[in-house]
Design an enzyme around this catalytic site. Sequence first.
Site, short mmCIF file in Angstrom:
data_model
loop_
_atom_site.label_atom_id
_atom_site.label_comp_id
_atom_site.label_asym_id
_atom_site.label_seq_id
_atom_site.Cartn_x
_atom_site.Cartn_y
_atom_site.Cartn_z
N ASP A 175 9.36 -3.47 -11.13
CA ASP A 175 8.48 -2.29 -11.24
C ASP A 175 8.05 -2.03 -12.68
O ASP A 175 6.87 -1.87 -12.98
CB ASP A 175 9.23 -1.03 -10.77
CG ASP A 175 9.07 -0.81 -9.27
OD1 ASP A 175 8.71 -1.76 -8.57
OD2 ASP A 175 9.34 0.31 -8.81
N GLU B 217 5.39 5.62 -13.02
CA GLU B 217 6.61 6.15 -12.42
C GLU B 217 7.84 5.81 -13.25
O GLU B 217 8.80 6.56 -13.30
CB GLU B 217 6.74 5.57 -11.01
CG GLU B 217 7.96 6.03 -10.29
CD GLU B 217 7.97 5.65 -8.81
OE1 GLU B 217 7.12 4.85 -8.39
OE2 GLU B 217 8.84 6.17 -8.11
N ASP C 168 1.43 3.31 -9.91
CA ASP C 168 2.65 3.11 -9.12
C ASP C 168 2.78 1.60 -8.95
O ASP C 168 2.04 1.00 -8.17
CB ASP C 168 2.57 3.82 -7.76
CG ASP C 168 3.94 3.85 -7.07
OD1 ASP C 168 4.83 3.09 -7.49
OD2 ASP C 168 4.11 4.62 -6.12
N ILE D 281 4.94 -0.53 -7.61
CA ILE D 281 5.13 -0.92 -6.20
C ILE D 281 5.49 0.35 -5.43
O ILE D 281 6.57 0.91 -5.61
CB ILE D 281 6.26 -1.95 -6.00
CG1 ILE D 281 5.96 -3.24 -6.78
CG2 ILE D 281 6.41 -2.29 -4.50
CD1 ILE D 281 7.05 -4.28 -6.70
N ASP D 282 4.55 0.81 -4.62
CA ASP D 282 4.85 1.94 -3.75
C ASP D 282 5.41 1.36 -2.45
O ASP D 282 4.93 0.34 -1.96
CB ASP D 282 3.58 2.75 -3.45
CG ASP D 282 3.90 3.98 -2.62
OD1 ASP D 282 4.83 4.72 -2.98
OD2 ASP D 282 3.23 4.19 -1.60
N THR E 282 8.89 0.70 -2.24
CA THR E 282 9.86 -0.28 -2.75
C THR E 282 10.92 -0.64 -1.72
O THR E 282 11.34 -1.79 -1.66
CB THR E 282 10.61 0.23 -4.01
OG1 THR E 282 10.28 1.57 -4.22
CG2 THR E 282 10.28 -0.60 -5.20
N ASP F 186 1.67 8.30 -6.59
CA ASP F 186 1.56 7.84 -5.20
C ASP F 186 0.16 8.09 -4.64
O ASP F 186 -0.33 7.35 -3.80
CB ASP F 186 2.52 8.60 -4.27
CG ASP F 186 3.98 8.34 -4.58
OD1 ASP F 186 4.32 7.17 -4.79
OD2 ASP F 186 4.77 9.30 -4.60
C1 2IP Z 1 7.99 6.28 -2.03
C2 2IP Z 1 7.71 5.41 -0.84
C3 2IP Z 1 8.36 5.98 0.38
C4 2IP Z 1 7.79 7.33 0.73
C5 2IP Z 1 7.87 8.24 -0.51
C6 2IP Z 1 7.28 7.59 -1.76
O1 2IP Z 1 7.55 5.68 -3.22
O2 2IP Z 1 6.34 5.25 -0.65
O3 2IP Z 1 8.17 5.08 1.43
O4 2IP Z 1 8.51 7.87 1.81
O5 2IP Z 1 7.17 9.39 -0.24
O6 2IP Z 1 7.40 8.43 -2.83
P1 2IP Z 1 8.05 7.68 3.34
O7 2IP Z 1 7.95 6.21 3.61
O8 2IP Z 1 9.10 8.37 4.14
O9 2IP Z 1 6.71 8.34 3.40
P2 2IP Z 1 8.42 4.48 -4.00
O10 2IP Z 1 8.62 3.37 -3.06
O11 2IP Z 1 7.51 4.13 -5.14
O12 2IP Z 1 9.70 5.13 -4.43
CA CA Z 2 5.75 5.48 -5.11
#
Ligand code: 2IP
Ligand code: CA
Length: 388
Positions: free
Chosen positions: A61, A86, A160, A162-163, A165, A310
């Site tokens: 990341d 992030e 971000d 990798i959203d 993760t 995000d």
């Molecule tokens: C996270 C990721 C999660 C999401 C959360 C994000 O970002 O996208 O999947 O939760 O909101 O902040 P959910 O899948 O329950 O919506 P990261 O992977 O960058 O921590």
């Molecule tokens: Ca994210």
Amino acid sequence: MFAKASGMAELLRLLLSVAEKAANVARVCRQEAPLFELLVQEKTGVDKNKKFVQDFKTLADVLIQEMIRHDVCAKFPELTGFIHGEESNKFKNGLGESVIVRVCAQEEDTTALLAKVLDGDQNAASLLTKVIHQDLQIKDETAESLQLSISPADVGIWIDPIDGTSQYIEGKEEEEPDEGFCPFGLPCALVLIGVYLRSTGQPVMGVINQPFNHKDSTGKGWKGQHLWGVSYGEVNVCSFKHRRPSCPQKRDGLSVLLSSSEKPAVKDALAAIPSSSLMYASGAGYKILCVVQGLVDVYVLSEGSTFRWDSCAPHALLRALGGGVSDLRECMRARVSGNKGHTAELTYHQPHTESQGVDRWANRGGIIAYLDSSIIDKVVAALAGKIF
Ligand code: 2IP
Ligand code: CA
């Protein structure tokens, strides 16, 4: 002869290229054995002595974020200090040494620095360096011909790296079905780069790269896809073109996408909307992307568990298509105070000054993401008195 690309068009072209490099980093970490081992070891947490192993995903990341910062600042020095992400780039290796992860001007210097973070693992370090220093250019005629009356000195960037993760690490290999979306798995992991206006915080440009969109012809590797959108003044352009008016899941009712961890009270209230259907998917960015693609009507989140990084990029795409991302709590307040029609769209330039750490940048009123703003009323009416 082509006119010279404007500053913002040049910035978009660079962001498309650097997002593709980021996707390559994400793919290489899963495809190359020495790197994949580090990811898998992290997952099972076998070797507790080696701290860096626990943190390898964070290194991927951080590296992506620093690569984007490095490439953008090299070409647009006016953006220095206005690129936020992030992750922090301070890192500890297995010996407890603190290392600032950055991309160096020379390839060998980046390898040496990464080898230090990776406790001397030269092989892994040079695999990563090769991708980071690759000269990669994405060509996109529409992007290059954009003319905006703002310049890179007017904007800031949210990254971000990798959203999603957890989906990236788990690596479930669900392919995206032709007509729909994946509730979980590698396709939910996205690289997100959002550009906002420094003066108003309005999102004006977004690049989304999905490194794992479909399997390649060998069935072993993955191919990605990227999308972008620009929305400023009279210019509203999105690379994604809606091919059909609605998808099979949508039919006539209201399709609502939620986090699987959404509160039961919210699920119940939304399920009570006549002919609504509730669906679930992982990844905040991925859920907004599903709205962008018209696969669902709306994404609703009642908690402050997402952050500016995000939502900024996919928000810009939604705006380019006439939609938006709003603060759910603000929309509900506006209804109570008779200010119907107030969309309370998220902005990206001001922190919550009274909060600490990442909470300064939380989308703390929850979010509602839509292509058609008339949906806000339906959702807000259904949730009135049920949450907040
Ligand atoms: C996270 C990721 C999660 C999401 C959360 C994000 O970002 O996208 O999947 O939760 O909101 O902040 P959910 O899948 O329950 O919506 P990261 O992977 O960058 O921590
Ligand atoms: Ca994210």
